[in-house]
Design an enzyme around this catalytic site. Sequence first.
Site, PDB file in Angstrom:
ATOM      1  N   ASP A   1       0.824  -1.215   0.000  1.00  0.00           N
ATOM      2  CA  ASP A   1       0.000   0.000   0.000  1.00  0.00           C
ATOM      3  C   ASP A   1       0.863   1.273   0.000  1.00  0.00           C
ATOM      4  O   ASP A   1       1.692   1.469   0.890  1.00  0.00           O
ATOM      5  CB  ASP A   1      -0.906   0.031   1.238  1.00  0.00           C
ATOM      6  CG  ASP A   1      -1.843  -1.165   1.319  1.00  0.00           C
ATOM      7  OD1 ASP A   1      -1.411  -2.286   0.975  1.00  0.00           O
ATOM      8  OD2 ASP A   1      -2.992  -0.990   1.748  1.00  0.00           O
TER       9      ASP A   1
ATOM     10  N   ASN B   1      -4.176   3.815  -0.879  1.00  0.00           N
ATOM     11  CA  ASN B   1      -3.947   4.960   0.022  1.00  0.00           C
ATOM     12  C   ASN B   1      -3.054   6.034  -0.609  1.00  0.00           C
ATOM     13  O   ASN B   1      -2.461   6.843   0.093  1.00  0.00           O
ATOM     14  CB  ASN B   1      -3.305   4.491   1.330  1.00  0.00           C
ATOM     15  CG  ASN B   1      -4.165   3.503   2.073  1.00  0.00           C
ATOM     16  OD1 ASN B   1      -3.783   2.347   2.222  1.00  0.00           O
ATOM     17  ND2 ASN B   1      -5.327   3.934   2.510  1.00  0.00           N
TER      18      ASN B   1
ATOM     19  N   ASN C   1     -10.258  -1.601   0.591  1.00  0.00           N
ATOM     20  CA  ASN C   1     -11.446  -1.082   1.276  1.00  0.00           C
ATOM     21  C   ASN C   1     -11.605   0.428   1.150  1.00  0.00           C
ATOM     22  O   ASN C   1     -12.687   0.958   1.364  1.00  0.00           O
ATOM     23  CB  ASN C   1     -11.407  -1.487   2.762  1.00  0.00           C
ATOM     24  CG  ASN C   1     -10.104  -1.120   3.427  1.00  0.00           C
ATOM     25  OD1 ASN C   1      -9.030  -1.432   2.919  1.00  0.00           O
ATOM     26  ND2 ASN C   1     -10.183  -0.461   4.559  1.00  0.00           N
ATOM     27  N   HIS C   2     -10.528   1.159   0.801  1.00  0.00           N
ATOM     28  CA  HIS C   2     -10.627   2.614   0.656  1.00  0.00           C
ATOM     29  C   HIS C   2     -10.894   3.057  -0.785  1.00  0.00           C
ATOM     30  O   HIS C   2     -11.030   4.258  -1.038  1.00  0.00           O
ATOM     31  CB  HIS C   2      -9.345   3.290   1.142  1.00  0.00           C
ATOM     32  CG  HIS C   2      -9.112   3.139   2.612  1.00  0.00           C
ATOM     33  ND1 HIS C   2     -10.001   3.601   3.556  1.00  0.00           N
ATOM     34  CD2 HIS C   2      -8.098   2.554   3.307  1.00  0.00           C
ATOM     35  CE1 HIS C   2      -9.539   3.316   4.765  1.00  0.00           C
ATOM     36  NE2 HIS C   2      -8.398   2.676   4.637  1.00  0.00           N
TER      37      HIS C   2
ATOM     38  N   HIS D   1      -6.501  -8.374  -0.449  1.00  0.00           N
ATOM     39  CA  HIS D   1      -6.489  -7.253   0.492  1.00  0.00           C
ATOM     40  C   HIS D   1      -7.239  -7.668   1.754  1.00  0.00           C
ATOM     41  O   HIS D   1      -8.467  -7.777   1.752  1.00  0.00           O
ATOM     42  CB  HIS D   1      -7.186  -6.070  -0.187  1.00  0.00           C
ATOM     43  CG  HIS D   1      -6.874  -4.757   0.439  1.00  0.00           C
ATOM     44  ND1 HIS D   1      -5.679  -4.107   0.261  1.00  0.00           N
ATOM     45  CD2 HIS D   1      -7.599  -3.961   1.259  1.00  0.00           C
ATOM     46  CE1 HIS D   1      -5.685  -2.969   0.918  1.00  0.00           C
ATOM     47  NE2 HIS D   1      -6.837  -2.858   1.547  1.00  0.00           N
TER      48      HIS D   1
ATOM     49  N   HIS E   1      -2.969  -4.469   2.737  1.00  0.00           N
ATOM     50  CA  HIS E   1      -3.904  -3.834   3.675  1.00  0.00           C
ATOM     51  C   HIS E   1      -3.337  -3.557   5.061  1.00  0.00           C
ATOM     52  O   HIS E   1      -3.632  -2.519   5.643  1.00  0.00           O
ATOM     53  CB  HIS E   1      -5.218  -4.615   3.828  1.00  0.00           C
ATOM     54  CG  HIS E   1      -6.157  -4.038   4.867  1.00  0.00           C
ATOM     55  ND1 HIS E   1      -6.802  -2.830   4.693  1.00  0.00           N
ATOM     56  CD2 HIS E   1      -6.542  -4.497   6.090  1.00  0.00           C
ATOM     57  CE1 HIS E   1      -7.554  -2.580   5.767  1.00  0.00           C
ATOM     58  NE2 HIS E   1      -7.403  -3.557   6.628  1.00  0.00           N
TER      59      HIS E   1
ATOM     60  N   HIS F   1      -0.305  -2.906   6.024  1.00  0.00           N
ATOM     61  CA  HIS F   1       0.811  -1.952   5.987  1.00  0.00           C
ATOM     62  C   HIS F   1       2.005  -2.447   6.806  1.00  0.00           C
ATOM     63  O   HIS F   1       2.897  -1.657   7.121  1.00  0.00           O
ATOM     64  CB  HIS F   1       0.396  -0.555   6.460  1.00  0.00           C
ATOM     65  CG  HIS F   1      -0.700   0.075   5.653  1.00  0.00           C
ATOM     66  ND1 HIS F   1      -1.048   1.410   5.763  1.00  0.00           N
ATOM     67  CD2 HIS F   1      -1.527  -0.422   4.707  1.00  0.00           C
ATOM     68  CE1 HIS F   1      -2.040   1.695   4.947  1.00  0.00           C
ATOM     69  NE2 HIS F   1      -2.367   0.580   4.298  1.00  0.00           N
TER      70      HIS F   1
END
Length: 276
Positions: free
Chosen positions: A22, A54, A80-81, A165, A190, A192
């Site tokens: 990410d 992100n 998810n973002h 993810h 996801h 990180h």
Amino acid sequence: MQSNFPSPFTDPEGFRLLMLGDVMGSAGLNSVVKLLPRLKSDWNLDFIVVNGENSDGFGMVPDSAKKLLNCGVDVLTGGNHTFRPKAIYKFLDSSNQILRPYNLGSKKTPGRGFNIYDTPKGRVVVINLIGQIFMDPANNPFHAFDEIEELIKKKDVKYIIIDFHGEATGEKVAFARYVDGRASVVAGTHTHVQTSDERILNRGTAAITDLGLCGSKDSIIGMQPEAILKKSVHSLPSRLNPAKKNCSIQGVTVLLDSMSGKPLIISRVDFPSDIS
Ligand SMILES: [Fe+2]
Ligand SMILES: [Fe+2]
């Protein structure tokens, strides 16, 4: 001049894949933009997949996506973002270089969850899936893979590359085991936080539970620590912003056999971006 990036690849004939975790905010984005062109030429990379969910903080926008694609990324995956910034919706529909989790949403949800890419060393499919454990509701990723496998089975695909993810390590390990021998690479994203379990499974799938972060190591999973601690310790609302100091890029390289599509070597990548 000797490269600062010794090549992890030994076989000149193989398919050379780089996957990065990410990308967090402008600091992560700038780190990738700075290092990726050098890695691409020093290592003679054939294909690059980066999780961009992100790259604008809580989401990806057309500007951050274009910067990543322009510096050499072949495919940007999401998570998810992905659907937070509405500005990305049109781009998700129009660009075949951006994916969102296949098992999230409905037929009306923008974008696509997998795509086929032709390269001089054979046809690639990149698939983006999302986990169900400790995540927002999503369709079953195991069934989703079965469905995609059926859709691509007559397409002469050599390499199947998956960004899974998810939050739960167990789910990601179980998924890698489920597709062992059916996919070339399964890379988790996801959390990180890079895991040290890169491996090649018994039937020939390379896997890592999480690729890690492209962003600040002086942070809490890429965010400024003070704001997270204010929330965690004192239960007070705080505005979260991506951190900027001490950045690195993290991920894996995978050398794939260009005849069979099977992995030969998987190696972790973790480079500081202030390297000259
Ligand atoms: Fe995520
Ligand atoms: Fe993320």
